[in-house]
Scaffold this motif. Structure first.
Motif, PDB file in Angstrom:
ATOM      1  N   TYR A 183       0.840  -1.207   0.000  1.00  0.00           N
ATOM      2  CA  TYR A 183       0.000   0.000   0.000  1.00  0.00           C
ATOM      3  C   TYR A 183       0.874   1.256   0.000  1.00  0.00           C
ATOM      4  N   ALA A 184       1.928   1.268   0.821  1.00  0.00           N
ATOM      5  CA  ALA A 184       2.828   2.425   0.860  1.00  0.00           C
ATOM      6  C   ALA A 184       3.497   2.642  -0.491  1.00  0.00           C
ATOM      7  N   LEU A 185       3.848   1.552  -1.157  1.00  0.00           N
ATOM      8  CA  LEU A 185       4.443   1.649  -2.487  1.00  0.00           C
ATOM      9  C   LEU A 185       3.444   2.244  -3.479  1.00  0.00           C
ATOM     10  N   LEU A 192       6.735   5.122   5.269  1.00  0.00           N
ATOM     11  CA  LEU A 192       6.090   3.860   5.629  1.00  0.00           C
ATOM     12  C   LEU A 192       6.685   2.707   4.833  1.00  0.00           C
ATOM     13  N   ARG A 193       6.946   2.922   3.555  1.00  0.00           N
ATOM     14  CA  ARG A 193       7.542   1.868   2.720  1.00  0.00           C
ATOM     15  C   ARG A 193       8.884   1.422   3.277  1.00  0.00           C
ATOM     16  N   ASP A 194       9.753   2.378   3.604  1.00  0.00           N
ATOM     17  CA  ASP A 194      11.081   2.045   4.110  1.00  0.00           C
ATOM     18  C   ASP A 194      11.012   1.397   5.491  1.00  0.00           C
ATOM     19  N   SER A 195      10.059   1.827   6.312  1.00  0.00           N
ATOM     20  CA  SER A 195       9.898   1.220   7.635  1.00  0.00           C
ATOM     21  C   SER A 195       9.483  -0.237   7.508  1.00  0.00           C
ATOM     22  N   CYS A 196       8.562  -0.521   6.594  1.00  0.00           N
ATOM     23  CA  CYS A 196       8.133  -1.912   6.367  1.00  0.00           C
ATOM     24  C   CYS A 196       9.280  -2.755   5.841  1.00  0.00           C
ATOM     25  N   LEU A 197      10.032  -2.213   4.889  1.00  0.00           N
ATOM     26  CA  LEU A 197      11.141  -2.959   4.294  1.00  0.00           C
ATOM     27  C   LEU A 197      12.223  -3.236   5.329  1.00  0.00           C
ATOM     28  N   LEU A 220       8.912  -7.468  -4.307  1.00  0.00           N
ATOM     29  CA  LEU A 220       9.422  -7.384  -2.941  1.00  0.00           C
ATOM     30  C   LEU A 220      10.356  -8.548  -2.644  1.00  0.00           C
ATOM     31  N   LEU A 221      10.032  -9.728  -3.124  1.00  0.00           N
ATOM     32  CA  LEU A 221      10.899 -10.898  -2.938  1.00  0.00           C
ATOM     33  C   LEU A 221      12.282 -10.626  -3.506  1.00  0.00           C
TER      34      LEU A 221
END
Length: 485
Positions: A183-185, A192-197, A220-221
């Motif tokens: 969703y952030a992407l 948020l994207r970087d925090s999830c990653l 993402l994989l």
């Protein structure tokens, strides 16, 4: 037709008058207090009745008293319609989108079309516009964030982004971090994207063991497989998880090849590689696409790194670069009880290098932790053996140094990158809180626990008043990385 509340006065005027009277009442009380306190020369006292106001506003919404607009929320692709009696003043105060909708209407009814997920939480969203607070579940965060973005309720949007960033480690039956990342992407929320990653990278072992792993996207994989900062038990664990993902998702051949070539086979002991060649359906099926990497890996394991560097060029080849492995061969956990009390030290061993040629060789390391000491550049105290010791000072910060206990000719061509992992408990789960990397030529991490307040028992860096560390040693064959044929 606009409804009236009394003597033909529009209802929005009544609501506005109510709010103004409440505000005037508050100002009057405070003004009286200030006047009286002025006579007594004392500090003013604030009477806060905001909770009562919130309750009255919530009751106003629930009962629909004096409402002047009807919101018909239709769920897309269904006949389901949710009707909410609302008040123009409250909607326009919080949302410029609602203001435009209400100005352009010619009836007291506004039709809104929402997805099933957003329609299910629309009542919560409208209540926030009246009361300024909202209860959020993990599975509702994205839907509420979509509504806040669609109707330009920026405070709620920002609050939900922070909520997701702070609840990455929360338990959920089907997982949520990968969904939040996607969703952030999609919306371009870089933070948020970087925090999830980062969370996925630092806690990969728990992710691999969860049901969420199978739902990971191809992009993402492949992004995760390229990273050297992954924290997991071993490279073999990553390969087996990749095989499970492949079996479930059946990706196209290009994705399979890219993923298989991102595995760092040099970090897998040769006995396990031999087994995979015979017993792994994935490797058997796609052997030709990685045969060159396996051939190079077996050469790597059979000869000394210095000999290997004379004949092959392995520049830019990631299969020889270790990740952050938690298995005993590459480091050790370190539990420090009451870390503010005094200095601590401990010793551990790691394998000299991932090459099979070095598999039986060990390096002994000494680790020293001090809650308050000066950086190396400011120290002048040495032992008789010439090793540096901490200089205690009240103004110092927590520090840690990791040094080899001995030197050996075997170290030639090998440099060591040292990583200290700090664990913490978040939402009841033990996760990686921070990762500190040492430069290869230094003994300590200068920013170690720079923002931690270890004196505070409730510090987010502590678990039951103890500091949970894991020291990882990553040997790099420098001669291999710069060698030429």
């Amino acid at each position: 037709m606009v409804r009236s509340c009394e003597r033909g006065i529009p209802s929005w005027v009544c609501v506005g008058t109510l709010l103004l009277l409440l505000h005037f009442h508050s100002v009057t009380v405070r003004g009286a207090a200030l006047k009286q306190d002025g006579a007594l020369d004392t500090v003013a006292t604030v009477l806060n009745h905001s909770m009562g106001l919130v309750q009255r506003m919530e009751s106003l919404l629930a009962q629909g008293n004096a409402s002047d607009v009807t919101l018909r929320v239709q769920t897309i692709n269904t006949d389901e319609v949710k009707v909410i009696q609302a008040h123009s003043l409250m909607l326009t105060l919080q949302s410029e989108v609602f203001e435009e909708l209400l100005l352009s209407r010619n009836t007291s009814m506004v039709l809104l079309r929402e997805t099933p997920e957003c329609a299910a939480v629309f009542d919560k969203f409208i209540r926030y516009l009246y009361c300024g607070d909202i209860s959020v579940r993990l599975d509702q965060a994205i839907s509420l964030h979509k509504l806040a973005s669609k109707y330009h309720v920026w405070a709620l949007q920002q609050g939900l982004s922070q909520y997701m960033t702070q609840h990455l480690s929360s338990d959920s039956p089907t997982g949520h971090v990968i969904g939040w990342y996607n969703y952030a992407l999609q919306i371009g929320d870089v933070t948020l994207r970087d925090s999830c990653l980062q969370y996925l990278s630092w806690n990969l072992t728990s992710v691999l063991q969860s049901r969420e792993w199978i739902s990971i996207s191809e992009d993402l994989l492949l992004s995760l497989l390229q990273r050297s900062d992954l924290i997991l038990q071993s490279e073999l664990e990553l390969y087996e998880a990749l095989e499970a993902w492949m079996s479930q998702n059946q990706p196209v051949s290009m994705t399979v090849e890219s993923a298989l070539r991102a595995i760092r086979y040099g970090m897998i002991p040769p006995q396990h590689l031999f087994r995979l060649q015979k017993q792994s359906p994935l490797m058997v099926k796609h052997y030709e696409s990685i045969r060159d990497l396996l051939y190079l890996t077996f050469q790597f394991h059979s000869a000394s790194p210095i000999q290997l560097a004379k004949y092959i060029n392995v520049n830019n080849c990631s299969i020889f670069t270790p990740r952050n492995y938690l298995s005993p061969s590459w480091g050790s956990p370190w539990l420090i009880n009451n870390p503010t009390r005094d200095d601590r030290s401990f010793s551990f061993q790691s394998q000299l290098g991932p090459s099979g040629h070095d598999s039986s060789k060990r390096v002994t390391w000494n680790a020293l932790f001090s809650p308050r000491w000066l950086p190396l550049s400011a120290r002048s105290t040495y032992t008789e053996l010439g090793t540096m010791q901490p200089t205690r000072t009240d103004g110092g910060r927590p520090r840690i140094i990791v040094t080899p206990a001995t030197s050996s000719p075997d170290f030639a061509g090998v440099s060591f990158q040292k990583t200290v992992i700090v664990m913490a408990r978040q939402q009841g789960k033990v996760v990686v809180r921070h990762v500190y990397n040492f430069h290869q030529s230094t003994e300590e991490a200068g920013d170690f626990l720079l923002e931690a307040d270890l004196q505070r028992r409730s510090s987010e860096y502590l678990i039951d008043s103890s500091l949970y560390l894991h020291v990882v040693i990553k040997p790099l064959y420098q001669t291999l990385l710069v060698a030429r044929k």
